[in-house]
Design a protein around this motif. Structure first.
Motif, PDB file in Angstrom:
ATOM      1  N   TYR A 124       0.738  -1.352   0.138  1.00 28.75           N
ATOM      2  CA  TYR A 124       0.077   0.088  -0.137  1.00 28.75           C
ATOM      3  C   TYR A 124       0.845   1.256  -0.194  1.00 28.75           C
ATOM      4  CZ  TYR A 124      -3.942  -3.123   1.281  1.00 28.75           C
ATOM      5  OH  TYR A 124      -4.664  -3.999   1.402  1.00 28.75           O
ATOM      6  N   ALA A 125       2.043   1.140   0.648  1.00 29.52           N
ATOM      7  CA  ALA A 125       2.793   2.309   0.911  1.00 29.52           C
ATOM      8  C   ALA A 125       3.387   2.608  -0.445  1.00 29.52           C
ATOM      9  CB  ALA A 125       3.682   2.201   2.050  1.00 29.52           C
ATOM     10  N   LEU A 126       3.918   1.701  -1.124  1.00 27.03           N
ATOM     11  CA  LEU A 126       4.533   1.738  -2.507  1.00 27.03           C
ATOM     12  C   LEU A 126       3.861   2.571  -3.488  1.00 27.03           C
ATOM     13  CD1 LEU A 126       7.003  -1.321  -2.678  1.00 27.03           C
ATOM     14  CD2 LEU A 126       7.543   0.975  -2.039  1.00 27.03           C
ATOM     15  N   ILE A 127       2.307   1.851  -3.436  1.00 25.35           N
ATOM     16  CA  ILE A 127       1.318   2.393  -4.397  1.00 25.35           C
ATOM     17  C   ILE A 127       1.025   3.797  -3.956  1.00 25.35           C
ATOM     18  CG2 ILE A 127      -1.046   2.010  -5.282  1.00 25.35           C
ATOM     19  CD1 ILE A 127      -0.844  -1.010  -4.507  1.00 25.35           C
ATOM     20  N   GLY A 128       0.894   3.970  -2.983  1.00 28.71           N
ATOM     21  CA  GLY A 128       0.579   5.430  -2.481  1.00 28.71           C
ATOM     22  C   GLY A 128       1.627   6.508  -2.834  1.00 28.71           C
ATOM     23  N   ALA A 129       2.759   6.025  -2.626  1.00 31.65           N
ATOM     24  CA  ALA A 129       3.956   6.631  -2.748  1.00 31.65           C
ATOM     25  C   ALA A 129       4.019   7.369  -4.310  1.00 31.65           C
ATOM     26  CB  ALA A 129       5.376   6.222  -2.155  1.00 31.65           C
ATOM     27  N   THR A 130       3.889   6.088  -5.268  1.00 30.50           N
ATOM     28  CA  THR A 130       4.114   6.364  -6.522  1.00 30.50           C
ATOM     29  C   THR A 130       2.956   7.202  -7.185  1.00 30.50           C
ATOM     30  OG1 THR A 130       4.757   3.817  -6.890  1.00 30.50           O
ATOM     31  CG2 THR A 130       3.725   5.004  -8.840  1.00 30.50           C
ATOM     32  N   ILE A 131       1.707   7.053  -6.755  1.00 35.82           N
ATOM     33  CA  ILE A 131       0.709   8.240  -6.874  1.00 35.82           C
ATOM     34  C   ILE A 131       1.070   9.428  -6.601  1.00 35.82           C
ATOM     35  CG2 ILE A 131      -1.735   8.809  -6.783  1.00 35.82           C
ATOM     36  CD1 ILE A 131      -2.455   5.682  -6.314  1.00 35.82           C
ATOM     37  N   ALA A 132       1.473   9.502  -5.400  1.00 37.63           N
ATOM     38  CA  ALA A 132       1.680  10.953  -4.759  1.00 37.63           C
ATOM     39  C   ALA A 132       3.048  11.515  -5.672  1.00 37.63           C
ATOM     40  CB  ALA A 132       2.167  10.762  -3.382  1.00 37.63           C
ATOM     41  N   PHE A 133       3.949  10.855  -6.030  1.00 39.56           N
ATOM     42  CA  PHE A 133       5.147  11.147  -6.752  1.00 39.56           C
ATOM     43  C   PHE A 133       4.761  11.717  -7.920  1.00 39.56           C
ATOM     44  CE2 PHE A 133       8.717  10.502  -9.511  1.00 39.56           C
ATOM     45  CZ  PHE A 133       9.829  11.186  -8.899  1.00 39.56           C
ATOM     46  N   TRP A 134       4.013  11.137  -8.667  1.00 40.97           N
ATOM     47  CA  TRP A 134       3.494  11.363 -10.083  1.00 40.97           C
ATOM     48  C   TRP A 134       2.557  12.839  -9.817  1.00 40.97           C
ATOM     49  CZ3 TRP A 134      -1.736  11.836 -11.702  1.00 40.97           C
ATOM     50  CH2 TRP A 134      -1.789  12.029 -12.971  1.00 40.97           C
ATOM     51  N   ARG A 183      -3.287  18.526  -0.418  1.00 43.07           N
ATOM     52  CA  ARG A 183      -4.292  17.995   0.067  1.00 43.07           C
ATOM     53  C   ARG A 183      -4.605  16.585  -0.366  1.00 43.07           C
ATOM     54  NH1 ARG A 183      -6.551  23.259  -0.441  1.00 43.07           N
ATOM     55  NH2 ARG A 183      -7.843  22.585  -2.289  1.00 43.07           N
ATOM     56  N   THR A 184      -4.410  16.309  -1.696  1.00 48.28           N
ATOM     57  CA  THR A 184      -4.653  15.100  -2.204  1.00 48.28           C
ATOM     58  C   THR A 184      -3.593  14.134  -1.858  1.00 48.28           C
ATOM     59  OG1 THR A 184      -5.401  16.428  -4.420  1.00 48.28           O
ATOM     60  CG2 THR A 184      -4.782  13.651  -4.653  1.00 48.28           C
ATOM     61  N   ALA A 185      -2.185  14.620  -1.664  1.00 43.86           N
ATOM     62  CA  ALA A 185      -1.054  13.804  -1.222  1.00 43.86           C
ATOM     63  C   ALA A 185      -1.486  13.426   0.134  1.00 43.86           C
ATOM     64  CB  ALA A 185       0.322  14.631  -1.103  1.00 43.86           C
ATOM     65  N   MET A 186      -2.025  14.415   1.210  1.00 46.30           N
ATOM     66  CA  MET A 186      -2.300  13.965   2.689  1.00 46.30           C
ATOM     67  C   MET A 186      -3.461  12.920   2.579  1.00 46.30           C
ATOM     68  SD  MET A 186      -0.298  15.526   4.685  1.00 46.30           S
ATOM     69  CE  MET A 186       0.840  15.090   3.449  1.00 46.30           C
ATOM     70  N   LEU A 187      -4.436  13.122   1.542  1.00 47.64           N
ATOM     71  CA  LEU A 187      -5.623  12.193   1.498  1.00 47.64           C
ATOM     72  C   LEU A 187      -4.837  10.555   1.258  1.00 47.64           C
ATOM     73  CD1 LEU A 187      -8.448  11.058   1.408  1.00 47.64           C
ATOM     74  CD2 LEU A 187      -8.667  11.787  -0.981  1.00 47.64           C
ATOM     75  N   ILE A 188      -3.930  10.783   0.215  1.00 50.76           N
ATOM     76  CA  ILE A 188      -3.311   9.395  -0.078  1.00 50.76           C
ATOM     77  C   ILE A 188      -2.621   8.907   0.939  1.00 50.76           C
ATOM     78  CG2 ILE A 188      -1.378   8.305  -1.430  1.00 50.76           C
ATOM     79  CD1 ILE A 188      -2.112  10.463  -3.754  1.00 50.76           C
ATOM     80  N   LEU A 189      -1.930   9.745   1.801  1.00 49.71           N
ATOM     81  CA  LEU A 189      -1.264   9.133   3.199  1.00 49.71           C
ATOM     82  C   LEU A 189      -2.214   8.488   3.822  1.00 49.71           C
ATOM     83  CD1 LEU A 189       1.429   8.972   4.540  1.00 49.71           C
ATOM     84  CD2 LEU A 189       1.020  11.171   5.589  1.00 49.71           C
ATOM     85  N   PHE A 190      -3.406   9.191   4.073  1.00 46.42           N
ATOM     86  CA  PHE A 190      -4.519   8.574   5.069  1.00 46.42           C
ATOM     87  C   PHE A 190      -5.094   7.516   4.517  1.00 46.42           C
ATOM     88  CE2 PHE A 190      -8.939   8.346   5.792  1.00 46.42           C
ATOM     89  CZ  PHE A 190      -9.018   8.350   7.257  1.00 46.42           C
ATOM     90  N   LEU A 191      -5.037   7.178   3.250  1.00 45.12           N
ATOM     91  CA  LEU A 191      -5.890   5.977   2.830  1.00 45.12           C
ATOM     92  C   LEU A 191      -4.614   4.928   2.930  1.00 45.12           C
ATOM     93  CD1 LEU A 191      -7.501   7.221  -0.583  1.00 45.12           C
ATOM     94  CD2 LEU A 191      -8.760   6.550   1.393  1.00 45.12           C
ATOM     95  N   VAL A 192      -3.440   5.169   2.698  1.00 51.47           N
ATOM     96  CA  VAL A 192      -2.572   3.958   3.021  1.00 51.47           C
ATOM     97  C   VAL A 192      -2.594   3.527   4.585  1.00 51.47           C
ATOM     98  CG1 VAL A 192       0.007   3.516   3.295  1.00 51.47           C
ATOM     99  CG2 VAL A 192      -0.885   4.745   1.118  1.00 51.47           C
TER     100      VAL A 192
END
Length: 201
Positions: free
Chosen positions: A37-47, A65-74
């Motif tokens: 999950y962390a790798l998927i979230g990091a990939t999306i946030a990086f892009w 805000r979207t990056a923080m949402l991704i972190l929360f979802l992870v």
């Protein structure tokens, strides 16, 4: 009674004492899934950051805000997966999922984690983005070490690894993101795999 019988009795007593004082049904697979999950979230946030914000984050921007949402979802999916897999393992081993040992584990894990999370939010509100990755790793590592007294003792080694990575990240803030990926992604997968074959099998 032979020496072998004495040793067997001592081993059984030690096992019972260990079960009564420690929560030992943590699933290695949950660590693997948390890493994925962390790798998927990091990939999306990086892009996201590199595509829409020229590699810069602004606290009031939608990318942040979207990056923080991704972190929360992870974190959310990691917790839910951990609960499901740990509950399944506890039932398989005829162990209780919620007793005094699991409560002590959760309490000692959450103290450093909650304090660290609040501190990260404070420095984010001050615009100091470079330190957050390292601080997340440090406080998460402290939470693991603190909780290891009430669970499988081996998780303290993951905690020490996270703390070391966090200290390196604070020393070299420019590499904070990549060290976060190593700590929460790769280290979880490696450690979860080791735990799965050592304990779950």
């Amino acid at each position: 009674m032979s020496n072998e019988d004495y040793l067997k009795d001592i081993s059984e007593i030690k096992h019972l004492m260990n079960k009564s004082s420690r929560f030992i049904s943590l699933s290695g697979l949950s660590g693997i899934m948390a890493g994925i999950y962390a790798l998927i979230g990091a990939t999306i946030a990086f892009w996201l950051v590199n595509t829409y914000s020229n590699s810069e984050l602004y606290l009031d921007g939608w990318v942040f805000r979207t990056a923080m949402l991704i972190l929360f979802l992870v974190a959310f999916f990691s917790i839910v997966t951990g609960i499901i897999l740990t509950t399944r393992k506890a039932k398989k081993n005829n162990e209780k999922i919620w007793d005094s040992s699991s409560r002590r584990l959760l309490f000692n894990f959450l103290i450093p984690l909650v304090v660290g999370g609040l501190y990260c939010l404070i420095i984010l509100s001050q615009g100091r983005y470079g330190q957050t990755g390292g601080l997340m790793l440090i406080f998460y590592g402290l939470a693991l070490v603190n909780a290891s007294k009430y669970s499988i003792g081996d998780i303290k080694y993951l905690g020490f690894a996270e703390i070391i990575l966090g200290l390196i990240a604070t020393l070299y803030p420019g590499y904070g993101f990549w060290l976060w990926v190593v700590g929460f992604g790769i280290m979880h997968i490696v450690y979860g795999t080791w735990m799965h074959f050592k304990y779950d099998k």
